[in-house]
Write an enzyme that holds these catalytic residues in place. Structure first.
Site, short mmCIF file in Angstrom:
data_model
loop_
_atom_site.label_atom_id
_atom_site.label_comp_id
_atom_site.label_asym_id
_atom_site.label_seq_id
_atom_site.Cartn_x
_atom_site.Cartn_y
_atom_site.Cartn_z
N PRO B 207 28.75 -52.90 -6.11
CA PRO B 207 29.35 -52.90 -4.78
C PRO B 207 28.27 -52.83 -3.70
O PRO B 207 27.26 -52.14 -3.87
CB PRO B 207 30.21 -51.62 -4.77
CG PRO B 207 30.33 -51.20 -6.19
CD PRO B 207 29.11 -51.71 -6.88
N GLY B 209 27.97 -52.39 0.54
CA GLY B 209 28.68 -52.13 1.79
C GLY B 209 27.84 -52.52 2.98
O GLY B 209 27.79 -53.67 3.39
N GLY B 211 24.47 -51.84 3.06
CA GLY B 211 23.11 -52.14 2.61
C GLY B 211 22.06 -51.20 3.17
O GLY B 211 20.87 -51.53 3.19
N SER B 292 27.17 -37.85 5.85
CA SER B 292 27.32 -36.79 6.84
C SER B 292 27.03 -37.39 8.21
O SER B 292 26.10 -38.18 8.37
CB SER B 292 26.33 -35.67 6.54
OG SER B 292 26.26 -34.76 7.61
N GLY B 342 28.95 -45.98 -6.53
CA GLY B 342 29.22 -47.31 -7.08
C GLY B 342 29.18 -47.39 -8.58
O GLY B 342 29.14 -48.48 -9.14
N VAL B 346 35.07 -49.66 -6.94
CA VAL B 346 34.88 -50.01 -5.53
C VAL B 346 35.95 -49.30 -4.71
O VAL B 346 37.14 -49.39 -5.01
CB VAL B 346 35.07 -51.52 -5.29
CG1 VAL B 346 34.56 -51.91 -3.91
CG2 VAL B 346 34.39 -52.33 -6.36
N TYR B 551 15.48 -32.70 7.85
CA TYR B 551 15.14 -34.12 7.75
C TYR B 551 13.65 -34.26 7.99
O TYR B 551 13.13 -33.78 8.99
CB TYR B 551 15.92 -34.85 8.85
CG TYR B 551 16.21 -36.29 8.53
CD1 TYR B 551 17.39 -36.66 7.91
CD2 TYR B 551 15.30 -37.27 8.86
CE1 TYR B 551 17.66 -37.98 7.61
CE2 TYR B 551 15.57 -38.59 8.56
CZ TYR B 551 16.74 -38.95 7.95
OH TYR B 551 17.01 -40.26 7.65
#
Lengths: 644, 631
Positions: B207, B209, B211, B292, B342, B346, B551
């Protein structure tokens, strides 16, 4: 004020390491400059050490507040309060009192006083105080990058004054030093030490949770904040025998834990080897080992000790070893994420994995200390004299000392042998420095036995002789770590029923286990030590190893018999202890009774002419032998007797 | 530039259609129904006319094939050496950024003279020929679902946005394995047909989506010998119905974030789910990776937002029978799908919560003298549960980074005011410019409540030595997150490689983790021969009751290195080990993919892995969904 930002040392001191495999630093004599310039200027000079990550450390008082307000301490206070029923405030107050009693009050003015006084004292007592400057540079680098823990060897009261003196001299951050509470008894001096960075801990506080919490949090706070390098003695106490002592793990656990908990990126352990050519406490130690209690530390006692100021104590070598990164050591050995599932402020017994890591680390560090201990020619001479208690001819002693020097060097001993001087000169000047221990009469060198006044009983004579032997042994002991493994192999070859490698190894392994209280043998290293021993003996041509055998070569006799002789006193000592336990000891013998009892047993044997070994009178050996027996199962006693 | 016009035309048409739909919606709203349903149309022709989403089937027409985002938007250093951002899409578009070059050169020891340009076009010879499963293709043709096996389409779907993937594209490296074909289902039923055919012919489905994966999740397993079909959900992008009584919308999972928000906004609603990648990432991707959004404090993370998931697996369709807001019916089956990356099937349709668009939005920022103070403040805000829609704390490095992105100031007055602010903070308040950090804030709600809330947060900040530093600083902070990926492309033009990674960690370990991870990176770089000091920067991006999300940005100048990507990967690996050793999680929202698989066992225990395996074994015994993520 005189401002010399960088200490400029005197003339270079010669390197005396001849083994190209082993890179050791050269020494500089820091007294040289002191002899040529004003001590007052030196004591008042500008002192601006580099700091951990460039942060300004907080004041000693701030430090106390951080500790008292820490989650760690609060947790234990509440716990103790719940257990005892006392209000938390009262416990908090107790904690504050404990901390007050413990904490240092490092003050630069006091340090300057010491710097002045010690300069004077050192110049009188010692010929040289030598320091490896490359080690100082490495330390300076380490202090800026990571929390540093200084781990010096401990042979003398001098050690920690000397350490602080050296760091002051090189403009490095002064350490805070864990000291035994007994020092605090010395009224004025205790406070002086406190102001020069010592903090005081009780000798035992096993069950006292609160004390432990205050203590460990105090040390960790200093470590985490990079307040100053932390200094303590892994051996826990001064070694009276000059052998390294089995390391104590309490403080090491405390300083390593912040790394495991991720509170610091790394901790650097710096082994420091302090070698004295002559130890100030030399005969004191011997008396103590023979059962004369050690004098209580008191200021007046210290003043009385002034007479030692009139003697020559040779030189001191201080070697700052390579900083050891705890992070690198722990790589692959301790999984830090096991600390993830438990709140970090709750005290917790270290996990098995961690415990064995800390234990292993402690042993490695002590071995690093040993490796960098500087050995003087006298150490070799003492080893020879002890194997010839009746004395030997000067020429023979000289010849054998030269032979032993070669052996020691090929075993990578850190030997300070004046290269330029003729051997006879080296031997005679060593004898001169240690004239209290050995004397030359005519052509014969023998141990000095103190001449007591008035008539003596046979016991007193024996006691005097034992003092000389034990004093002398404390020098021989300094070289033991170099020869220990090959010597154990030599004894194993001698005792083993056959020359089969297996058999010899079994014997070796038995000795290894038995002696693991007396010598620094890293846990689990038996095989490695055996292989090292084989390698060294083969390398020096004393032993051959055809196929599965270990056999002496034609030229191996002197080496092997020297090694057998080297360990002989220990073997005899252990044997006497076993005999005592089998023949004399009654049921319900307490530890307190054990030492005097085994001592009088040995005295009887010696007086009866059945034993020639005086070292068994040493309480150190008696304790170690007992510990070895307690560690092993009961049959060991018989096995020990049977084998030896 | 022709394609540019094309796409803006398309957008205009889409816009018109949207307003028509909006009018339609309003009419229903007046009538009392409240529920608007749309039938699943089957677009057999697959004509672009019907496509109202931003993403065309031929993505490469509007997006870069070897970098981040739209083809028309990129950073470059112009002839004068000044940085500028091209295009018209963003606030920074068309502006020059006078301080970026200095910052760039000083931070990395890089130089605008040392270029490392990318291969301009895809060389078809580096793409392995498709291994087609003829029977599958035949059957697929019969369904009328559009597909392609052109090299460009296949390569576009062979990667996500990991550093090594983009680096390889730029270098024009030969691909080991790419999808053999791409299919574009238009609705749930199309997916059912594709999955059935894949099972019938033993074809591997991956699958695809938005990318935007950064976990190597889209990488084709090189050992896969079957035909690999990339299932691109981008054309399943409609809101099927909207239920204002219950405040939920039923949406096709291929819709990308910006389209979803835009469409809902037209009806006066939003989801409030705004991950940094929302311009391109898709709803199905969010579900599959446990995404998130930056405003989770108000709206929740994806797992809080979904009410119902419909997914097609080789075993059949999985869904629930009702839309109850909470159920006690055994383990929540949604949680098998959420984060399945994935590997099970899907996601085709999702019912998710919607909220009325907030009346008032206000940015804000607070400057703290030190990172420690900032973290303590965020911890307190979390403790009092008064976090604004978004609150983030940037460290000093990121603060300077943000400042380097300030556009040219036009008026002398603004310049003067800026100078004055700086003087106030650094001189009068004594903040060290090399220590100070900034928290960026976003408040949402009705005006009065926002102002009240703002005061509460600023009051807390003040107790930690924080000074309010204006809306502008706040807004710029959020801007950085949208353009950072574009900036990475700029770095790669000048021998700088960069990546970000994230974790979540309990509050008491936040500081130590940040500190240790940064130090580890610096040390590892040094040991691996990186000749310039790397940039290591972090920010606290999410607050929770018991911890925070951190992060990290990490970048270095790779001149002098033989294999910069390998070096980079070794350092990132070490950084992740450090995170785990310091009590951080394997991932907060990026997922595991194939990049972090090796740590799954330690993260969730052997039994945990076994449970996941047994689910996979039941749902997909033939490993049709063979991307080999996670396990």
């Amino acid at each position: 004020k005189a401002c010399t930002p960088n200490y400029s040392p005197g003339r270079g001191w010669p390197c005396f390491n001849t083994d190209p495999m082993l890179k050791r630093d050269c020494f500089e004599d820091i007294l040289e400059e002191r002899r040529n310039s004003s001590d007052l200027k030196y004591a008042l000079r500008c002192y601006a050490p580099v700091l951990y990550k460039g942060v300004t450390p907080c004041k000693a008082n701030m430090l106390k507040n951080i500790v008292l307000q820490s989650d760690q301490l609060h947790y234990v206070i509440n716990q103790v309060s719940q257990e005892s029923g006392e209000a938390p405030d009262i416990i908090q107050e107790e904690a504050s009192v404990i901390l007050e009693e413990m904490a240092h009050r490092l003050q630069i003015s006091t340090v300057r006083c010491f710097a002045f006084a010690l300069s004077k004292a050192f110049k009188t007592l010692f010929q040289h105080v030598c320091v490896n400057e490359e080690g100082i540079q490495r330390l300076q680098q380490a202090i800026q990058e990571h929390p540093v823990v200084l781990l010096p060897s401990h042979r003398s009261y001098m050690d920690f004054l000397l350490m602080s003196y050296i760091l002051y001299t090189y403009d490095l951050a002064l350490p805070v030093i864990a000291a035994g509470m007994d020092f605090m008894g010395m009224k004025f001096v205790g406070e002086m030490l406190r102001m020069s960075g010592a903090f005081f801990i009780r000798r035992s506080f096993g069950g006292d949770k609160l004390y432990w919490a205050v203590f460990s949090e105090y040390v960790k706070t200093m470590l985490r904040n990079g307040f100053a390098p932390i200094e303590f003695f892994l051996e826990g106490t001064r070694s009276r025998t000059c052998k390294s002592l089995t390391p104590k793990l309490g403080l090491l656990n405390i300083v390593i834990e912040p790394f495991f908990k991720g509170e610091v990126f790394d901790v650097n352990l710096v082994p420091v080897s302090i070698s004295y050519e002559r130890i100030l406490e030399e005969s004191l130690y011997a008396r103590e080992l023979l059962g004369v209690p050690k004098p209580k530390e008191s200021t007046s006692g210290l003043l009385k000790a002034r007479r030692i100021l009139s003697e020559d104590y040779g030189s001191i070598h201080v070697y700052f070893g390579q900083p050891v990164s705890v992070r690198s050591l722990a790589q692959g050995k301790v999984n830090r994420s096991t600390y993830n599932l438990f709140p970090r402020h709750i005290p917790r017994k270290p996990m098995e994995e961690t415990q064995s890591f800390v234990n292993d680390t402690a042993y490695r560090i002590v071995r690093l200390q040993e490796d960098n201990m500087v050995l003087k020619p006298w150490v070799l001479m003492a080893s020879l004299l002890l194997q010839n208690l009746e004395g030997l001819e000067l020429s023979v002693l000289t010849e054998q000392t030269v032979w032993l020097r070669g052996l020691a060097l090929s075993y990578a001993a850190f030997l300070d042998w004046p290269d330029q001087a003729p051997t006879a000169k080296v031997v005679s000047s060593s004898l001169a420095l240690h004239r209290g221990l050995a004397c030359v009469s005519g052509d014969r060198v023998s141990l000095v036995v103190g001449e007591p006044l008035g008539p003596v009983t046979p016991e007193e004579a024996l006691f005097n002789r034992a003092v000389s032997v034990l004093s002398c042994a404390s020098y021989r002991n300094q070289v033991l770590h170099v020869f220990l493994r090959p010597a154990m192999l030599a004894v194993a070859m001698h005792t083993a029923a056959s020359s089969k490698k297996n058999e010899v190894y079994n014997c070796f392994s038995f000795l290894w286990d038995m002696f693991s209280n007396d010598f620094i043998l890293c846990p689990g290293d038996t095989v490695q030590d055996f292989e090292e021993a084989c390698y060294l003996l083969v390398k020096t041509g004393a032993v051959q190893m055809p196929q599965q055998d270990i056999v002496m070569t034609d030229i191996g006799q002197p080496t092997l018999s020297f090694f057998n002789g080297l360990l002989e006193p220990f073997l005899q000592g252990y044997q006497v202890v076993c005999r005592y336990l089998c023949e004399e000891a009654s049921e319900g013998l307490t530890e307190k009774q054990y030492i005097p009892a085994v001592r009088s047993f040995a005295v009887k044997l010696i007086l009866a002419g059945n034993l020639r070994c005086y070292e068994v009178l040493s309480s150190d050996m008696q304790k170690n032998a007992l510990a070895a027996l307690l560690r092993g199962k009961l049959p060991t006693q018989k096995a020990l007797l049977a084998r030896l | 530039m022709a394609s540019n016009n094309n796409s803006s035309d398309r957008q205009r048409i889409a816009q018109q259609r949207l307003s028509r739909i909006a009018a339609h919606l309003h009419k229903h709203e007046d009538g009392n129904s409240g529920i608007i349903a749309k039938e699943c149309k089957i677009d057999a022709t697959g004509s672009t006319e019907e496509n109202k989403g931003t993403v065309p089937r031929k993505r490469q027409e509007i997006m870069k094939w070897n970098g981040w985002g739209y083809s028309d938007s990129k950073f470059l250093f112009n002839k004068k050496g000044q940085a500028e951002f091209t295009g018209k899409r963003y606030r920074l578009s068309g502006m020059t950024l006078p301080s970026l070059q200095d910052w760039f050169e000083n931070t990395f020891g890089a130089s605008v003279k040392h270029k490392s340009p990318a291969t301009p076009v895809l060389n078809a010879s580096v793409v392995p020929p498709p291994r087609l499963n003829e029977a599958f293709v035949e059957n697929l043709k019969a369904t009328g679902i559009p597909f392609s096996n052109e090299a460009e389409d296949r390569v576009f779907r062979a990667h996500g946005h990991c550093l090594h993937e983009i680096f390889a594209l730029r270098e024009g490296k030969k691909f080991e394995r790419v999808p053999d074909m791409v299919v574009w289902p238009n609705c749930h039923n199309d997916v059912v047909k594709i999955v059935e055919l894949a099972c019938k012919h033993n074809v591997c489905l991956i699958p695809y989506g938005g990318g935007t994966s950064v976990t190597s999740a889209l990488e084709c397993p090189p050992e896969e010998t079957r035909c690999i079909v990339s299932l691109d959900t981008s054309q399943m992008n409609r809101i099927l119905w909207l239920d204002e009584n219950n405040l939920v919308a039923h949406v096709e999972a291929g819709i990308i974030g910006q389209d979803l928000e835009r469409l809902l906004n037209e009806s006066g609603y939003c989801t409030g789910h705004e991950p940094d990648s929302m311009e391109f990432s898709s709803l199905g991707g969010w579900v599959a990776t446990r995404a998130s959004g930056m405003k989770k404090n108000v709206y929740g993370n994806i797992e809080d937002l979904v009410i119902h998931i419909k997914a097609v697996t080789p075993r059949g369709v999985i869904e629930k029978s009702c839309q109850g807001p909470r159920t006690s019916t055994g383990p929540d089956i949604h949680h098998f799908i959420l984060g399945s990356e994935g590997t099970l099937g899907v996601v085709t349709e999702v019912t998710m919560k919607i909220r009325p668009i907030p009346e008032y939005q206000k940015y804000g920022s607070v400057v703290f003298p030190k990172f420690e103070a900032g973290v303590a403040c965020l911890r307190e805000v979390a403790k009092q549960r008064c976090a604004p829609a978004s609150i983030r704390l940037m460290d000093n490095k990121q603060f300077h980074f943000g400042h380097a992105l300030k556009p040219q100031v036009s008026s002398i007055f603004t310049h003067f005011v800026e100078g004055l602010k700086k003087f106030y903070i650094t001189k009068l308040k004594g903040f060290d410019p090399h220590q100070l950090v900034v928290a960026t804030l976003l408040f949402e709600g009705d005006r009065e409540r926002v102002l009240q809330h703002e005061k509460q947060v600023y009051d807390i900040a003040a107790t930690f030595g924080g000074l309010a530093a204006g809306e502008d600083n706040g807004q710029r902070g959020y801007l950085l997150t949208f353009v950072i990926a574009y900036l990475r492309d700029l770095g790669m033009d000048y021998c700088v490689v960069a990546e970000s990674f994230e974790t979540s960690v309990p509050w008491d370990r936040v500081l130590d983790l940040c500190q240790n991870v940064k130090e580890r990176i610096i040390r590892e770089c040094k040991e691996r021969g990186v000749q310039f000091q790397p940039l290591t920067s972090c920010r606290v991006t999410q607050t929770y009751d018991s911890g925070a999300c951190i992060y990290f940005y990490f970048a270095f100048n790779y001149r002098g290195l033989a294999d910069p990507v390998h070096t980079y990967e070794q350092v990132e690996h070490a950084a992740r080990e450090e995170i785990l050793a310091n009590g951080g999680s394997l991932s907060h929202h990026h997922g595991v993919g194939k990049l972090r698989k090796e740590w799954m066992k330690d993260s969730i225990s052997n039994v945990g892995v076994g449970m996941l395996k047994s689910v996979k074994e039941y749902v997909d015994p033939e490993n049709i969904f063979g991307n080999r993520n996670l396990l």
